[in-house]
Design an enzyme around this catalytic site. Structure first.
Site, PDB file in Angstrom:
ATOM      1  N   LYS A  97      36.233  42.126  63.342  1.00  0.00           N
ATOM      2  CA  LYS A  97      37.506  41.990  62.623  1.00  0.00           C
ATOM      3  C   LYS A  97      37.374  42.524  61.201  1.00  0.00           C
ATOM      4  O   LYS A  97      38.208  43.282  60.724  1.00  0.00           O
ATOM      5  CB  LYS A  97      37.885  40.517  62.601  1.00  0.00           C
ATOM      6  CG  LYS A  97      39.231  40.048  62.901  1.00  0.00           C
ATOM      7  CD  LYS A  97      39.928  40.357  64.178  1.00  0.00           C
ATOM      8  CE  LYS A  97      39.599  41.561  64.961  1.00  0.00           C
ATOM      9  NZ  LYS A  97      39.879  41.570  66.356  1.00  0.00           N
ATOM     10  N   ASN A 103      51.608  61.310  77.165  1.00  0.00           N
ATOM     11  CA  ASN A 103      50.464  60.436  76.843  1.00  0.00           C
ATOM     12  C   ASN A 103      49.396  60.695  77.891  1.00  0.00           C
ATOM     13  O   ASN A 103      49.718  60.934  79.048  1.00  0.00           O
ATOM     14  CB  ASN A 103      50.854  58.963  76.946  1.00  0.00           C
ATOM     15  CG  ASN A 103      51.759  58.521  75.816  1.00  0.00           C
ATOM     16  OD1 ASN A 103      51.990  59.257  74.871  1.00  0.00           O
ATOM     17  ND2 ASN A 103      52.275  57.317  75.939  1.00  0.00           N
ATOM     18  N   GLY A 104      48.136  60.588  77.497  1.00  0.00           N
ATOM     19  CA  GLY A 104      47.051  60.802  78.461  1.00  0.00           C
ATOM     20  C   GLY A 104      46.337  62.106  78.181  1.00  0.00           C
ATOM     21  O   GLY A 104      46.476  62.700  77.102  1.00  0.00           O
ATOM     22  N   HIS A 156      14.483  40.061  62.949  1.00  0.00           N
ATOM     23  CA  HIS A 156      13.793  41.128  63.681  1.00  0.00           C
ATOM     24  C   HIS A 156      14.298  42.499  63.244  1.00  0.00           C
ATOM     25  O   HIS A 156      14.447  43.399  64.079  1.00  0.00           O
ATOM     26  CB  HIS A 156      13.967  40.932  65.188  1.00  0.00           C
ATOM     27  CG  HIS A 156      13.368  39.650  65.680  1.00  0.00           C
ATOM     28  ND1 HIS A 156      12.013  39.387  65.644  1.00  0.00           N
ATOM     29  CD2 HIS A 156      13.946  38.521  66.165  1.00  0.00           C
ATOM     30  CE1 HIS A 156      11.772  38.175  66.114  1.00  0.00           C
ATOM     31  NE2 HIS A 156      12.940  37.620  66.430  1.00  0.00           N
ATOM     32  N   CYS A 184      49.296  56.583  71.954  1.00  0.00           N
ATOM     33  CA  CYS A 184      50.498  57.390  71.757  1.00  0.00           C
ATOM     34  C   CYS A 184      51.687  56.618  72.344  1.00  0.00           C
ATOM     35  O   CYS A 184      51.496  55.758  73.190  1.00  0.00           O
ATOM     36  CB  CYS A 184      50.455  58.755  72.408  1.00  0.00           C
ATOM     37  SG  CYS A 184      49.061  59.775  71.960  1.00  0.00           S
ATOM     38  N   ARG A 211      50.844  52.182  68.549  1.00  0.00           N
ATOM     39  CA  ARG A 211      50.071  52.865  69.595  1.00  0.00           C
ATOM     40  C   ARG A 211      49.492  54.188  69.114  1.00  0.00           C
ATOM     41  O   ARG A 211      48.649  54.786  69.770  1.00  0.00           O
ATOM     42  CB  ARG A 211      50.960  53.132  70.810  1.00  0.00           C
ATOM     43  CG  ARG A 211      51.350  51.890  71.544  1.00  0.00           C
ATOM     44  CD  ARG A 211      52.203  52.243  72.733  1.00  0.00           C
ATOM     45  NE  ARG A 211      51.446  52.968  73.731  1.00  0.00           N
ATOM     46  CZ  ARG A 211      50.820  52.390  74.751  1.00  0.00           C
ATOM     47  NH1 ARG A 211      50.857  51.106  74.897  1.00  0.00           N
ATOM     48  NH2 ARG A 211      50.164  53.117  75.627  1.00  0.00           N
ATOM     49  N   LYS A 221      45.803  50.848  69.112  1.00  0.00           N
ATOM     50  CA  LYS A 221      45.925  49.554  69.781  1.00  0.00           C
ATOM     51  C   LYS A 221      45.443  49.615  71.222  1.00  0.00           C
ATOM     52  O   LYS A 221      44.832  48.693  71.717  1.00  0.00           O
ATOM     53  CB  LYS A 221      47.391  49.112  69.736  1.00  0.00           C
ATOM     54  CG  LYS A 221      47.641  47.735  70.313  1.00  0.00           C
ATOM     55  CD  LYS A 221      47.023  46.667  69.457  1.00  0.00           C
ATOM     56  CE  LYS A 221      47.215  45.285  70.020  1.00  0.00           C
ATOM     57  NZ  LYS A 221      46.181  44.370  69.487  1.00  0.00           N
ATOM     58  N   GLU A 277      37.036  46.364  61.117  1.00  0.00           N
ATOM     59  CA  GLU A 277      38.263  47.040  61.562  1.00  0.00           C
ATOM     60  C   GLU A 277      39.298  47.130  60.448  1.00  0.00           C
ATOM     61  O   GLU A 277      39.909  48.182  60.255  1.00  0.00           O
ATOM     62  CB  GLU A 277      38.912  46.259  62.722  1.00  0.00           C
ATOM     63  CG  GLU A 277      38.310  46.506  64.085  1.00  0.00           C
ATOM     64  CD  GLU A 277      39.012  45.700  65.161  1.00  0.00           C
ATOM     65  OE1 GLU A 277      39.231  46.249  66.242  1.00  0.00           O
ATOM     66  OE2 GLU A 277      39.328  44.509  64.941  1.00  0.00           O
ATOM     67  N   TRP A 292      48.552  59.742  68.672  1.00  0.00           N
ATOM     68  CA  TRP A 292      47.186  59.420  68.236  1.00  0.00           C
ATOM     69  C   TRP A 292      46.342  60.560  68.789  1.00  0.00           C
ATOM     70  O   TRP A 292      46.206  60.715  70.007  1.00  0.00           O
ATOM     71  CB  TRP A 292      46.758  58.084  68.827  1.00  0.00           C
ATOM     72  CG  TRP A 292      45.450  57.558  68.349  1.00  0.00           C
ATOM     73  CD1 TRP A 292      45.222  56.817  67.230  1.00  0.00           C
ATOM     74  CD2 TRP A 292      44.186  57.694  68.994  1.00  0.00           C
ATOM     75  NE1 TRP A 292      43.893  56.495  67.132  1.00  0.00           N
ATOM     76  CE2 TRP A 292      43.225  57.019  68.198  1.00  0.00           C
ATOM     77  CE3 TRP A 292      43.741  58.327  70.156  1.00  0.00           C
ATOM     78  CZ2 TRP A 292      41.870  56.958  68.532  1.00  0.00           C
ATOM     79  CZ3 TRP A 292      42.399  58.265  70.488  1.00  0.00           C
ATOM     80  CH2 TRP A 292      41.484  57.585  69.678  1.00  0.00           C
ATOM     81  N   GLU A 309      32.668  38.815  66.952  1.00  0.00           N
ATOM     82  CA  GLU A 309      34.108  39.035  66.766  1.00  0.00           C
ATOM     83  C   GLU A 309      34.477  39.003  65.277  1.00  0.00           C
ATOM     84  O   GLU A 309      35.306  39.790  64.811  1.00  0.00           O
ATOM     85  CB  GLU A 309      34.905  37.994  67.573  1.00  0.00           C
ATOM     86  CG  GLU A 309      36.416  38.050  67.421  1.00  0.00           C
ATOM     87  CD  GLU A 309      37.054  39.383  67.801  1.00  0.00           C
ATOM     88  OE1 GLU A 309      36.396  40.233  68.408  1.00  0.00           O
ATOM     89  OE2 GLU A 309      38.222  39.567  67.432  1.00  0.00           O
TER      90      GLU A 309
HETATM   91  C1  G6P Z   1      40.987  48.985  71.019  1.00  0.00           C
HETATM   92  C2  G6P Z   1      41.586  48.001  70.038  1.00  0.00           C
HETATM   93  C3  G6P Z   1      40.767  46.709  70.049  1.00  0.00           C
HETATM   94  C4  G6P Z   1      40.692  46.158  71.460  1.00  0.00           C
HETATM   95  C5  G6P Z   1      40.120  47.190  72.434  1.00  0.00           C
HETATM   96  C6  G6P Z   1      40.264  46.732  73.878  1.00  0.00           C
HETATM   97  O1  G6P Z   1      39.764  49.430  70.555  1.00  0.00           O
HETATM   98  O2  G6P Z   1      41.616  48.543  68.736  1.00  0.00           O
HETATM   99  O3  G6P Z   1      41.405  45.756  69.221  1.00  0.00           O
HETATM  100  O4  G6P Z   1      39.896  45.007  71.462  1.00  0.00           O
HETATM  101  O5  G6P Z   1      40.854  48.407  72.321  1.00  0.00           O
HETATM  102  O6  G6P Z   1      41.631  46.655  74.196  1.00  0.00           O
HETATM  103  P1  G6P Z   1      42.250  45.840  75.389  1.00  0.00           P
HETATM  104  O7  G6P Z   1      43.704  46.143  75.335  1.00  0.00           O
HETATM  105  O8  G6P Z   1      41.608  46.369  76.644  1.00  0.00           O
HETATM  106  O9  G6P Z   1      41.940  44.414  75.177  1.00  0.00           O
END
Ligand code: G6P
Length: 610
Positions: free
Chosen positions: A487, A102-103, A506, A2, A27, A605, A490, A76, A483
């Site tokens: 990606k 926020n929170g 396996h 947020c 955010r 994010k 996502e 969010w 990773e």
């Molecule tokens: C969220 C984001 C990811 C990120 C993760 C950790 O899930 O969508 O892209 O890797 O948070 O975020 P940070 O800010 O702690 O690296």
């Protein structure tokens, strides 16, 4: 997650609030709203969907244009679905109070019942409306005092901005576990949950500490803590350029950030390699030579992409320094009561520095007496401040939800960390100098992959129609497979899983067929032959295999069905260009599929809830 923006000053508030919300949209983006002070009341307007919906709504309201005080929010969803009712700001009482938050207020149910018994009616399902009514119920003509009294009753985390009709021009903002930054302008203050919303207006900023509460009127500030009187918080200079926070001509922030990687990595490395001693400086770690020598174990915690980078760190620290290293999902670390010793170094990796699970792991490690350091991108973020011995990434603002340049900068810094630990132990100066050169070469290796962008886009065309894909690798390429799969899922919504190349047989191999491609990290080096064997196993089950191969490696090229070449280099640095190749692959698949790349569905994010 947020985003909060608030303004008090002499200019019309709405343009500042709306442009700030746009900057913070990454955010949270399921609804947005503003509250502005008018001569007769506080007017609240909210819209479901993106900030542009709110902008459309407000375009017909010229009466709000002259207001010079307001608060705004992009959401969010946590409590209640993304609807107009649940969007912030929320009004307390009869519109006398407006508040954005926020929170999470953890005791919101008990407070809601109490307020209902006192006659308050609720229009939303949010914990934030509870807080707004609570402030209203305690209001006796002084908003600061009412907010302090209310916050003493709440459990949980908050970053808030509030205003009261009876106190025109005044904002009250506070934080506990959710960031608030005050941008100091001429006769004005711009408040935001993230500095990127204020850099257009000012570079002078004050980051509130947990339990700080600030009363703002124009440029007049009074900061106190929830338990004591006025405190002094020093202003600092934000060193991001506003250009860095714009798309810079790219179609998406993600593409811009992918292309920024040579520069971002150079910034992460700059001034940190010691060419004399063949080591890394990383003075922010603040470890004495004795602490370094006595280091028993390195525990790396993080979430998502940051955890994948941590796995590279684990391999490198054990590989080069001979120090025990483990990477762990931050949420698991917090709750499984891990064994942590005073001679352990816990490294928390986080782009945002605000991820709730990572922050909780940091606090757990601090409580258990470990040395705790943060590897963080966002300056002034909570994890950076609480760990004390931090290493900033200096990768610049990362706006796209899918993390790219943060990962490659994290890996670069982790390699430097491994080098530093190694040099404090068995590694010779000569071997150290060699590693210094290898790390310095990373930006140029990345550039060579970026130069193949058009060719990678062509390869992507062949992988559009699949609904499922596997990524495989071994050794340093195993985290790259994880990773790469993260990606792809996502941003393209293709189901993708990363596996150790040997693990595929396996279980997951049962799913292979012509419609399920495999992306195999076949970089030249130890383990390549075995991976090529795994590639053959996949092809025998009709899977099409896209290989990430070392430039000119004829054997690998002849084995796979399609390939992307990455420059020749040792595997610990090949992690970076190989990951960049997979970032571009995912990007082009998602683009060709027409996906909303910078703001994928259901993601945020910065995840500040558990
Ligand atoms: C969220 C984001 C990811 C990120 C993760 C950790 O899930 O969508 O892209 O890797 O948070 O975020 P940070 O800010 O702690 O690296």
């Amino acid at each position: 997650m947020c985003g909060i923006v608030a303004y008090s000053g002499s200019r019309p508030a709405l343009p500042v609030l709306l442009s700030g919300l746009k900057r913070l949209e990454y955010r949270g983006y399921d609804s947005a709203g503003v509250a502005v002070a008018t001569p007769t009341d506080i007017t609240i307007r909210k819209a479901k969907g993106k900030v542009s919906e709110l902008v459309n709504l407000l375009s017909e309201e010229s009466s709000l244009e002259s207001s010079t005080t307001g608060i705004a929010h992009t959401r969010w969803a946590t409590h209640g679905p993304p609807t107009q009712e649940n969007a912030h700001p929320h009004a307390g009482g009869k519109n006398g109070i407006a508040l954005v938050h926020n929170g999470i207020i953890e005791n919101h149910r008990a407070l809601r019942d109490k307020l209902k018994a006192d006659g308050y009616t609720f229009l939303s399902e949010t914990d934030t409306e509870v807080l707004a009514h609570l402030v209203d119920s305690l209001y006796q003509g002084n908003l600061t005092e009412a907010v302090i009294a209310a916050l003493k009753e709440v459990e949980g985390t908050f970053g808030i901005a509030a205003m009261a009709h009876a106190e025109p021009g005044t904002l009250v903002v506070a934080r506990r576990g959710s960031p608030i930054v005050l941008g100091l302008g001429e006769k004005e203050t711009i408040v935001a949950s993230d500095a990127s919303a204020i850099i257009k207006h000012t570079r002078q900023a004050i980051y509130l500490d947990d339990n700080d509460i600030a009363t703002i009127n124009g440029s007049d500030l009074d900061i106190r803590t929830l338990d004591s009187g006025t405190v002094t918080r020093e202003a600092s200079e934000i060193d991001w350029s506003s250009d860095a926070a714009e798309k810079g001509g790219y179609e998406h922030y993600m593409l811009k950030e992918i292309f920024e990687q040579p520069e971002a990595i150079s910034n992460s490395i700059r001034g940190r390699l010691d060419h004399e001693r063949g080591s890394a400086l990383l003075s922010g770690l603040n470890l004495t030579p004795r602490e370094l020598a006595e280091l028993h174990r390195v525990l790396i915690v993080g979430c998502g992409t940051s955890m994948n980078a941590g796995l590279v760190g684990e391999y490198a620290v054990e590989d080069f320094a001979g120090v025990l290293a483990e990477v762990e999902q931050a949420a698991e670390f917090r709750y499984r009561n891990p064994i942590v010793n005073p001679s352990d170094l816990v490294v928390a990796i986080s782009q945002s520095g605000e991820t709730a699970d990572t922050l909780a792991a940091v606090r757990e490690a601090i409580d258990k007496g470990a040395l705790v350091s943060g590897l963080v991108n966002t300056v002034g973020s909570t994890i950076a401040r609480e760990t004390g011995r931090g290493v900033y990434l200096h990768a610049g603002p990362e706006i796209s939800v899918a993390s790219t340049k943060a990962f490659t900068s994290q890996v670069s810094v982790l390699l430097m960390m491994a080098l530093k630990f190694a040099r404090s132990r068995r590694m010779s100066r000569e071997a150290g100098l060699q590693m210094v050169r290898e790390i310095e070469a990373i930006p140029a290796l990345v550039q060579q992959v970026l130069d193949q962008n058009d060719a990678i886009a062509k390869v992507a065309e062949r992988y559009l129609d699949q609904t499922s894909a596997f990524f495989i690798g071994r050794g340093y390429m195993y985290p790259v497979a994880l990773e790469g799969a993260l990606k792809l899922k996502e941003i393209s919504y293709i189901h993708a899983e990363g596996y150790h190349a040997a693990e595929l047989k396996h279980g997951p191999i049962a799913l292979l067929e012509a419609s399920v491609p495999v992306i195999a990290l076949c970089n030249d080096g130890p383990g390549k032959d075995k991976t090529l064997g795994n590639v053959a196993e996949c092809q025998a089950r009709d899977s099409r295999v896209l290989g990430i191969v070392t430039k000119g490696d004829r054997e690998a090229i002849a084995t796979v069905d399609d390939f992307i070449e990455v420059p020749a280099c040792p595997l610990h640095t090949a992690v970076v260009p190989s990951t960049v190749a997979l970032q571009l692959l995912s990007y082009h698949i998602a683009r060709l599929k027409g996906c909303p790349i910078d703001q994928p569905r259901n993601l945020a994010k910065s995840v500040t809830v558990e």
